[in-house]
Design a protein around this motif. Structure first.
Motif, PDB file in Angstrom:
ATOM      1  N   VAL A  48       0.840  -1.198   0.000  1.00  0.00           N
ATOM      2  CA  VAL A  48       0.000   0.000   0.000  1.00  0.00           C
ATOM      3  C   VAL A  48       0.876   1.248   0.000  1.00  0.00           C
ATOM      4  CG1 VAL A  48      -1.650   1.339   1.363  1.00  0.00           C
ATOM      5  CG2 VAL A  48      -1.991  -1.120   1.066  1.00  0.00           C
ATOM      6  N   GLU A  49       1.939   1.214   0.764  1.00  0.00           N
ATOM      7  CA  GLU A  49       2.851   2.355   0.825  1.00  0.00           C
ATOM      8  C   GLU A  49       3.473   2.621  -0.546  1.00  0.00           C
ATOM      9  OE1 GLU A  49       6.325   4.814   1.847  1.00  0.00           O
ATOM     10  OE2 GLU A  49       6.512   2.757   1.162  1.00  0.00           O
ATOM     11  N   ARG A  50       3.712   1.560  -1.308  1.00  0.00           N
ATOM     12  CA  ARG A  50       4.254   1.717  -2.657  1.00  0.00           C
ATOM     13  C   ARG A  50       3.208   2.231  -3.643  1.00  0.00           C
ATOM     14  NH1 ARG A  50       6.649  -3.334  -1.128  1.00  0.00           N
ATOM     15  NH2 ARG A  50       5.083  -4.510  -2.296  1.00  0.00           N
ATOM     16  N   VAL A  51       1.947   1.884  -3.432  1.00  0.00           N
ATOM     17  CA  VAL A  51       0.878   2.199  -4.382  1.00  0.00           C
ATOM     18  C   VAL A  51       0.275   3.588  -4.157  1.00  0.00           C
ATOM     19  CG1 VAL A  51      -1.301   1.380  -5.339  1.00  0.00           C
ATOM     20  CG2 VAL A  51       0.281  -0.253  -4.430  1.00  0.00           C
ATOM     21  N   PHE A  52       0.106   3.963  -2.898  1.00  0.00           N
ATOM     22  CA  PHE A  52      -0.494   5.266  -2.596  1.00  0.00           C
ATOM     23  C   PHE A  52       0.469   6.398  -2.954  1.00  0.00           C
ATOM     24  CE2 PHE A  52      -3.682   4.114   1.026  1.00  0.00           C
ATOM     25  CZ  PHE A  52      -4.612   3.728   0.080  1.00  0.00           C
ATOM     26  N   GLU A  53      -0.080   7.435  -3.540  1.00  0.00           N
ATOM     27  CA  GLU A  53       0.668   8.658  -3.795  1.00  0.00           C
ATOM     28  C   GLU A  53      -0.021   9.778  -3.016  1.00  0.00           C
ATOM     29  OE1 GLU A  53       1.079   9.325  -8.051  1.00  0.00           O
ATOM     30  OE2 GLU A  53       0.743   7.174  -8.345  1.00  0.00           O
ATOM     31  N   ASN A  54       0.771  10.744  -2.598  1.00  0.00           N
ATOM     32  CA  ASN A  54       0.231  11.906  -1.866  1.00  0.00           C
ATOM     33  C   ASN A  54      -0.622  11.495  -0.669  1.00  0.00           C
ATOM     34  OD1 ASN A  54       1.489  13.535  -3.782  1.00  0.00           O
ATOM     35  ND2 ASN A  54      -0.345  13.619  -5.047  1.00  0.00           N
ATOM     36  N   PHE A  55      -0.215  10.425  -0.001  1.00  0.00           N
ATOM     37  CA  PHE A  55      -0.956   9.944   1.167  1.00  0.00           C
ATOM     38  C   PHE A  55      -0.767  10.913   2.314  1.00  0.00           C
ATOM     39  CE2 PHE A  55      -1.260   7.846   5.220  1.00  0.00           C
ATOM     40  CZ  PHE A  55      -2.414   7.095   5.097  1.00  0.00           C
ATOM     41  N   ARG A  56      -1.869  11.223   2.991  1.00  0.00           N
ATOM     42  CA  ARG A  56      -1.759  12.035   4.204  1.00  0.00           C
ATOM     43  C   ARG A  56      -2.955  11.774   5.109  1.00  0.00           C
ATOM     44  NH1 ARG A  56      -3.323  15.268   0.221  1.00  0.00           N
ATOM     45  NH2 ARG A  56      -5.068  16.658   0.500  1.00  0.00           N
ATOM     46  N   TYR A  57      -2.661  11.709   6.396  1.00  0.00           N
ATOM     47  CA  TYR A  57      -3.736  11.626   7.376  1.00  0.00           C
ATOM     48  C   TYR A  57      -4.302  13.017   7.567  1.00  0.00           C
ATOM     49  CZ  TYR A  57      -2.701   6.812   8.666  1.00  0.00           C
ATOM     50  OH  TYR A  57      -2.539   5.452   8.651  1.00  0.00           O
ATOM     51  N   GLU A  58      -5.605  13.112   7.577  1.00  0.00           N
ATOM     52  CA  GLU A  58      -6.306  14.383   7.765  1.00  0.00           C
ATOM     53  C   GLU A  58      -6.649  14.627   9.229  1.00  0.00           C
ATOM     54  OE1 GLU A  58      -7.088  16.615   5.278  1.00  0.00           O
ATOM     55  OE2 GLU A  58      -5.954  15.371   3.887  1.00  0.00           O
ATOM     56  N   ARG A  59      -7.036  13.551   9.918  1.00  0.00           N
ATOM     57  CA  ARG A  59      -7.385  13.702  11.335  1.00  0.00           C
ATOM     58  C   ARG A  59      -7.501  12.336  12.002  1.00  0.00           C
ATOM     59  NH1 ARG A  59     -12.002  14.675   8.527  1.00  0.00           N
ATOM     60  NH2 ARG A  59     -13.902  13.607   9.129  1.00  0.00           N
ATOM     61  N   ALA A  60      -7.444  12.383  13.328  1.00  0.00           N
ATOM     62  CA  ALA A  60      -7.618  11.186  14.151  1.00  0.00           C
ATOM     63  C   ALA A  60      -8.900  11.343  14.943  1.00  0.00           C
ATOM     64  CB  ALA A  60      -6.432  11.016  15.089  1.00  0.00           C
ATOM     65  N   ILE A  61      -9.612  10.239  15.088  1.00  0.00           N
ATOM     66  CA  ILE A  61     -10.867  10.240  15.826  1.00  0.00           C
ATOM     67  C   ILE A  61     -10.764   9.185  16.922  1.00  0.00           C
ATOM     68  CG2 ILE A  61     -13.367   9.849  15.688  1.00  0.00           C
ATOM     69  CD1 ILE A  61     -13.110  10.516  12.651  1.00  0.00           C
ATOM     70  N   GLY A  62     -11.175   9.532  18.120  1.00  0.00           N
ATOM     71  CA  GLY A  62     -11.183   8.563  19.212  1.00  0.00           C
ATOM     72  C   GLY A  62     -10.435   9.065  20.420  1.00  0.00           C
ATOM     73  N   ASP A  63     -10.565   8.328  21.481  1.00  0.00           N
ATOM     74  CA  ASP A  63      -9.907   8.623  22.747  1.00  0.00           C
ATOM     75  C   ASP A  63      -8.431   8.250  22.621  1.00  0.00           C
ATOM     76  OD1 ASP A  63      -8.946   8.700  25.337  1.00  0.00           O
ATOM     77  OD2 ASP A  63     -10.391   7.266  26.144  1.00  0.00           O
ATOM     78  N   PRO A  64      -7.517   9.213  22.779  1.00  0.00           N
ATOM     79  CA  PRO A  64      -6.083   8.905  22.624  1.00  0.00           C
ATOM     80  C   PRO A  64      -5.607   7.805  23.567  1.00  0.00           C
ATOM     81  CG  PRO A  64      -6.430  11.276  22.852  1.00  0.00           C
ATOM     82  CD  PRO A  64      -7.756  10.607  23.086  1.00  0.00           C
ATOM     83  N   ARG A  80      -6.723   8.492  -9.784  1.00  0.00           N
ATOM     84  CA  ARG A  80      -7.900   8.497  -8.913  1.00  0.00           C
ATOM     85  C   ARG A  80      -7.581   9.016  -7.524  1.00  0.00           C
ATOM     86  NH1 ARG A  80     -11.933   8.315 -12.393  1.00  0.00           N
ATOM     87  NH2 ARG A  80     -11.753   6.528 -13.754  1.00  0.00           N
ATOM     88  N   GLU A  81      -8.355  10.002  -7.095  1.00  0.00           N
ATOM     89  CA  GLU A  81      -8.276  10.492  -5.720  1.00  0.00           C
ATOM     90  C   GLU A  81      -9.175   9.614  -4.876  1.00  0.00           C
ATOM     91  OE1 GLU A  81      -6.421  13.121  -4.638  1.00  0.00           O
ATOM     92  OE2 GLU A  81      -5.655  13.475  -6.657  1.00  0.00           O
ATOM     93  N   LEU A  82      -8.756   9.349  -3.655  1.00  0.00           N
ATOM     94  CA  LEU A  82      -9.622   8.586  -2.765  1.00  0.00           C
ATOM     95  C   LEU A  82      -9.496   9.098  -1.344  1.00  0.00           C
ATOM     96  CD1 LEU A  82      -7.822   6.268  -1.051  1.00  0.00           C
ATOM     97  CD2 LEU A  82      -7.717   5.287  -3.312  1.00  0.00           C
ATOM     98  N   GLY A  83     -10.514   8.814  -0.583  1.00  0.00           N
ATOM     99  CA  GLY A  83     -10.526   9.105   0.834  1.00  0.00           C
ATOM    100  C   GLY A  83     -10.753   7.807   1.562  1.00  0.00           C
ATOM    101  N   GLY A  84     -10.302   7.761   2.794  1.00  0.00           N
ATOM    102  CA  GLY A  84     -10.488   6.521   3.527  1.00  0.00           C
ATOM    103  C   GLY A  84     -10.268   6.691   5.008  1.00  0.00           C
ATOM    104  N   CYS A  85     -10.333   5.553   5.672  1.00  0.00           N
ATOM    105  CA  CYS A  85     -10.155   5.547   7.114  1.00  0.00           C
ATOM    106  C   CYS A  85      -9.519   4.231   7.537  1.00  0.00           C
ATOM    107  CB  CYS A  85     -11.505   5.726   7.808  1.00  0.00           C
ATOM    108  SG  CYS A  85     -11.349   6.035   9.583  1.00  0.00           S
ATOM    109  N   ASP A  86      -8.515   4.335   8.387  1.00  0.00           N
ATOM    110  CA  ASP A  86      -7.910   3.175   9.035  1.00  0.00           C
ATOM    111  C   ASP A  86      -8.557   3.061  10.413  1.00  0.00           C
ATOM    112  OD1 ASP A  86      -6.135   2.784   6.923  1.00  0.00           O
ATOM    113  OD2 ASP A  86      -4.509   3.891   7.890  1.00  0.00           O
ATOM    114  N   PHE A  87      -9.207   1.934  10.668  1.00  0.00           N
ATOM    115  CA  PHE A  87      -9.786   1.658  11.983  1.00  0.00           C
ATOM    116  C   PHE A  87      -8.846   0.692  12.693  1.00  0.00           C
ATOM    117  CE2 PHE A  87     -13.392   2.761   9.311  1.00  0.00           C
ATOM    118  CZ  PHE A  87     -14.033   3.710  10.084  1.00  0.00           C
ATOM    119  N   LEU A  88      -8.345   1.113  13.848  1.00  0.00           N
ATOM    120  CA  LEU A  88      -7.383   0.317  14.596  1.00  0.00           C
ATOM    121  C   LEU A  88      -7.961  -0.097  15.940  1.00  0.00           C
ATOM    122  CD1 LEU A  88      -4.443   2.848  14.164  1.00  0.00           C
ATOM    123  CD2 LEU A  88      -4.803   0.817  12.784  1.00  0.00           C
TER     124      LEU A  88
END
Length: 136
Positions: A48-64, A80-88
């Motif tokens: 994914v790190e190789r495939v994504f271009e201009n990757f940036r986190y916009e914000r974090a949600i949740g209790d730190p 293609r531009e995309l938006g997404g979310c990593d749920f951890l």
């Protein structure tokens, strides 16, 4: 989760891998069946790190200090531009034991699927390598 975000933003995939639990479950936005285990999850994240271009986190949600986190991101795959979310989710030891990724729009998900399919052989090879971070 600050450590995961910092490692991803620094392109430090060894640090990302070190944050994964041995039995982590990775749920992809483009494959139905989850992947299980640190080696395959780390290999996928490297791809994914190789495939994504201009990757940036916009914000974090949740209790730190909690065990559930959401990191909202934007990226580009090809044209293609995309938006997404990593749920951890963190286990009792503070390692990531669940990682679910969601992306939109459909055209972005399709571009991601095609780009990741082209990485499949390399992902399989990397997942077989012993890249487990040493303890100490």
């Amino acid at each position: 989760m600050r450590a995961f975000r910092a490692a991803v933003e620094a392109h430090d995939m060894d640090a990302v891998e070190a944050l994964l639990a041995e039995d982590v479950v990775f749920t992809s936005p483009v494959v139905f069946k989850p992947y299980r285990g640190r080696a395959v999850t780390a290999a996928i994240l490297r791809a994914v790190e190789r495939v994504f271009e201009n990757f940036r986190y916009e914000r974090a949600i949740g209790d730190p200090d909690g065990r559930d986190h959401a990191l909202v991101f934007t990226a580009r795959v090809g044209d293609r531009e995309l938006g997404g979310c990593d749920f951890l989710h963190l286990d009792e030891d503070g390692r990531i034991d669940e990682l679910t990724v969601m992306v939109r729009p459909l055209s972005g998900a399709q571009a991601l699927q095609a780009a990741m399919a082209a990485q499949f052989d390399r992902v399989t090879e990397e997942a077989r390598e012993d890249r487990t971070p040493s303890a100490g």
